[in-house]
Design a protein around this motif. Structure first.
Motif, mmCIF file in Angstrom:
data_model
loop_
_atom_site.group_PDB
_atom_site.id
_atom_site.type_symbol
_atom_site.label_atom_id
_atom_site.label_comp_id
_atom_site.label_asym_id
_atom_site.label_seq_id
_atom_site.Cartn_x
_atom_site.Cartn_y
_atom_site.Cartn_z
ATOM 1 N N GLY A 139 0.808 -1.201 0.000
ATOM 2 C CA GLY A 139 0.000 0.000 0.000
ATOM 3 C C GLY A 139 0.844 1.254 0.000
ATOM 4 O O GLY A 139 0.529 2.251 -0.666
ATOM 5 N N MET A 140 1.926 1.235 0.769
ATOM 6 C CA MET A 140 2.822 2.386 0.821
ATOM 7 C C MET A 140 3.479 2.619 -0.533
ATOM 8 O O MET A 140 3.592 3.774 -0.991
ATOM 9 N N VAL A 141 3.886 1.549 -1.198
ATOM 10 C CA VAL A 141 4.537 1.678 -2.502
ATOM 11 C C VAL A 141 3.578 2.286 -3.520
ATOM 12 O O VAL A 141 3.941 3.177 -4.296
ATOM 13 N N VAL A 142 2.318 1.840 -3.508
ATOM 14 C CA VAL A 142 1.321 2.406 -4.416
ATOM 15 C C VAL A 142 1.129 3.893 -4.138
ATOM 16 O O VAL A 142 1.043 4.711 -5.068
ATOM 17 N N PHE A 143 1.076 4.241 -2.855
ATOM 18 C CA PHE A 143 0.869 5.650 -2.480
ATOM 19 C C PHE A 143 2.016 6.536 -2.962
ATOM 20 O O PHE A 143 1.788 7.583 -3.573
ATOM 21 N N VAL A 144 3.254 6.102 -2.683
ATOM 22 C CA VAL A 144 4.384 6.957 -3.057
ATOM 23 C C VAL A 144 4.543 7.027 -4.574
ATOM 24 O O VAL A 144 4.978 8.054 -5.119
ATOM 25 N N ARG A 145 4.184 5.963 -5.263
ATOM 26 C CA ARG A 145 4.245 5.995 -6.725
ATOM 27 C C ARG A 145 3.204 6.954 -7.281
ATOM 28 O O ARG A 145 3.455 7.719 -8.214
ATOM 29 N N LYS A 146 2.026 6.894 -6.710
ATOM 30 C CA LYS A 146 0.936 7.750 -7.174
ATOM 31 C C LYS A 146 1.288 9.224 -7.007
ATOM 32 O O LYS A 146 0.988 10.059 -7.860
ATOM 33 N N HIS A 147 1.931 9.556 -5.888
ATOM 34 C CA HIS A 147 2.263 10.952 -5.589
ATOM 35 C C HIS A 147 3.703 11.302 -5.979
ATOM 36 O O HIS A 147 4.191 12.379 -5.629
ATOM 37 N N ARG A 148 4.344 10.387 -6.674
ATOM 38 C CA ARG A 148 5.702 10.598 -7.171
ATOM 39 C C ARG A 148 6.674 11.010 -6.055
ATOM 40 O O ARG A 148 7.457 11.949 -6.190
ATOM 41 N N LEU A 149 6.614 10.264 -4.969
ATOM 42 C CA LEU A 149 7.523 10.494 -3.846
ATOM 43 C C LEU A 149 8.708 9.535 -3.948
ATOM 44 O O LEU A 149 8.600 8.460 -4.538
ATOM 45 N N PRO A 150 9.856 9.894 -3.385
ATOM 46 C CA PRO A 150 11.035 9.020 -3.439
ATOM 47 C C PRO A 150 10.860 7.794 -2.533
ATOM 48 O O PRO A 150 10.799 7.934 -1.309
ATOM 49 N N VAL A 151 10.781 6.628 -3.120
ATOM 50 C CA VAL A 151 10.459 5.415 -2.369
ATOM 51 C C VAL A 151 11.485 5.131 -1.273
ATOM 52 O O VAL A 151 11.128 4.905 -0.109
ATOM 53 N N LEU A 152 12.769 5.130 -1.617
ATOM 54 C CA LEU A 152 13.792 4.783 -0.628
ATOM 55 C C LEU A 152 13.834 5.790 0.512
ATOM 56 O O LEU A 152 14.012 5.415 1.674
ATOM 57 N N ALA A 153 13.661 7.058 0.193
ATOM 58 C CA ALA A 153 13.675 8.085 1.242
ATOM 59 C C ALA A 153 12.486 7.914 2.182
ATOM 60 O O ALA A 153 12.624 8.040 3.410
ATOM 61 N N ILE A 154 11.320 7.614 1.629
ATOM 62 C CA ILE A 154 10.139 7.391 2.465
ATOM 63 C C ILE A 154 10.323 6.149 3.328
ATOM 64 O O ILE A 154 9.942 6.123 4.507
ATOM 65 N N CYS A 155 10.929 5.111 2.766
ATOM 66 C CA CYS A 155 11.216 3.899 3.556
ATOM 67 C C CYS A 155 12.120 4.232 4.740
ATOM 68 O O CYS A 155 11.906 3.726 5.853
ATOM 69 N N ASP A 156 13.128 5.066 4.502
ATOM 70 C CA ASP A 156 14.012 5.479 5.592
ATOM 71 C C ASP A 156 13.234 6.214 6.676
ATOM 72 O O ASP A 156 13.453 5.995 7.877
ATOM 73 N N LEU A 157 12.326 7.093 6.264
ATOM 74 C CA LEU A 157 11.538 7.866 7.227
ATOM 75 C C LEU A 157 10.656 6.954 8.081
ATOM 76 O O LEU A 157 10.490 7.174 9.284
ATOM 77 N N LEU A 158 10.090 5.948 7.466
ATOM 78 C CA LEU A 158 9.150 5.082 8.166
ATOM 79 C C LEU A 158 9.824 4.033 9.044
ATOM 80 O O LEU A 158 9.211 3.543 9.995
#
Length: 255
Positions: free
Chosen positions: A1-20
């Motif tokens: 679900g997180m991957v779909v969200f960040v892809r949809k909003h064009r967010l940096p996947v690896l950076a968001i993973c680090d944050l979470l």
């Protein structure tokens, strides 16, 4: 679900993973407190000062009842294994009743049993109905175990839920301390996927709530830990190929 969200909003996947990642571990630590309250994810027998017991109807108590531990004998952890007595506590109720290591249980109160999983229900019924448990063995030996009075709490076990909560908390703090030193996005996430499977694999060695799985002598969590460690190698190769730097800008402090 997180991957779909960040892809949809064009967010940096690896950076968001680090944050979470630190929050995931903190959530895991809190979740293990819930495991402690429920009595699941428990450890094996323990005689250390910090061993804990659980009340009747808890998963720990039910497991010890089903495997004979409350009467001083043990059956294999695998529910599909043959119901062969693995050990008998000297001078315990089972020992005094004549049960011996290596005895294969064939009937419980007249009901035929072929696997460890078949033993639990008739034993539980006997406890509820407050009638003796009669075990017949392949060698013709009969052992009668009394169900009154039953102990009010389980035998002492390792508080593996607390171990797991401490483990997740320490990893969370470690990754927060590592955060300023990261060189690329994804390093914090990859470091978590490196350290947690190792600690989880070790913790599983003293947990007894899960039996062997996938045709191995390891629990399902230990098998998943090995798979995760193999997968994180690929992740590290990918992360280390990225250019140095992170898309997350530091917060500017007033002079």
């Amino acid at each position: 679900g997180m991957v779909v969200f960040v892809r949809k909003h064009r967010l940096p996947v690896l950076a968001i993973c680090d944050l979470l990642t630190p929050g995931l571990l903190l959530g895991l630590a809190l979740g293990r407190v819930g495991c402690l309250a429920h009595g699941c994810c428990f450890g094996g027998p323990c005689d250390l000062p910090w061993a804990i017991t659980f009340p009747e109807d808890s998963p720990v108590y039910e497991r010890q009842l089903a495997r004979g531990q409350l009467w001083g004998f043990t059956l294999p952890g695998d529910r599909k294994a043959a119901p062969v007595v693995a050990s008998v506590e000297p001078d315990g109720a089972a020992d005094k009743a004549g049960l011996r290591p290596g005895d294969r249980i064939t009937r419980v109160n007249g009901r035929i049993v072929r696997a460890v999983g078949d033993v639990s229900e008739p034993m539980h019924v006997a406890v509820v109905e407050d009638v003796p448990i009669v075990l017949d063995t392949a060698k013709g030996r009969r052992a009668t175990l009394q169900t009154h009075p039953m102990p009010p709490r389980s035998l002492p076990v390792h508080p593996t839920q607390i171990y797991s909560a401490i483990n997740a908390t320490v990893l969370c703090l470690f990754l927060l301390a590592y955060w300023p030193f990261r060189r690329r996005d994804g390093e914090v996430f990859a470091l978590m996927l490196t350290l947690y499977p190792i600690t989880r694999f070790l913790l599983e060695a003293i947990r007894t709530d899960e039996g062997a799985s996938l045709g191995t002598s390891l629990s399902i969590s230990q098998n998943i830990s090995l798979i995760a460690l193999a997968g994180v190698v690929v992740l590290w190769v990918y992360v280390l190929k990225q250019p140095r730097g992170t898309v997350l800008t530091p917060v500017l402090r007033d002079p």
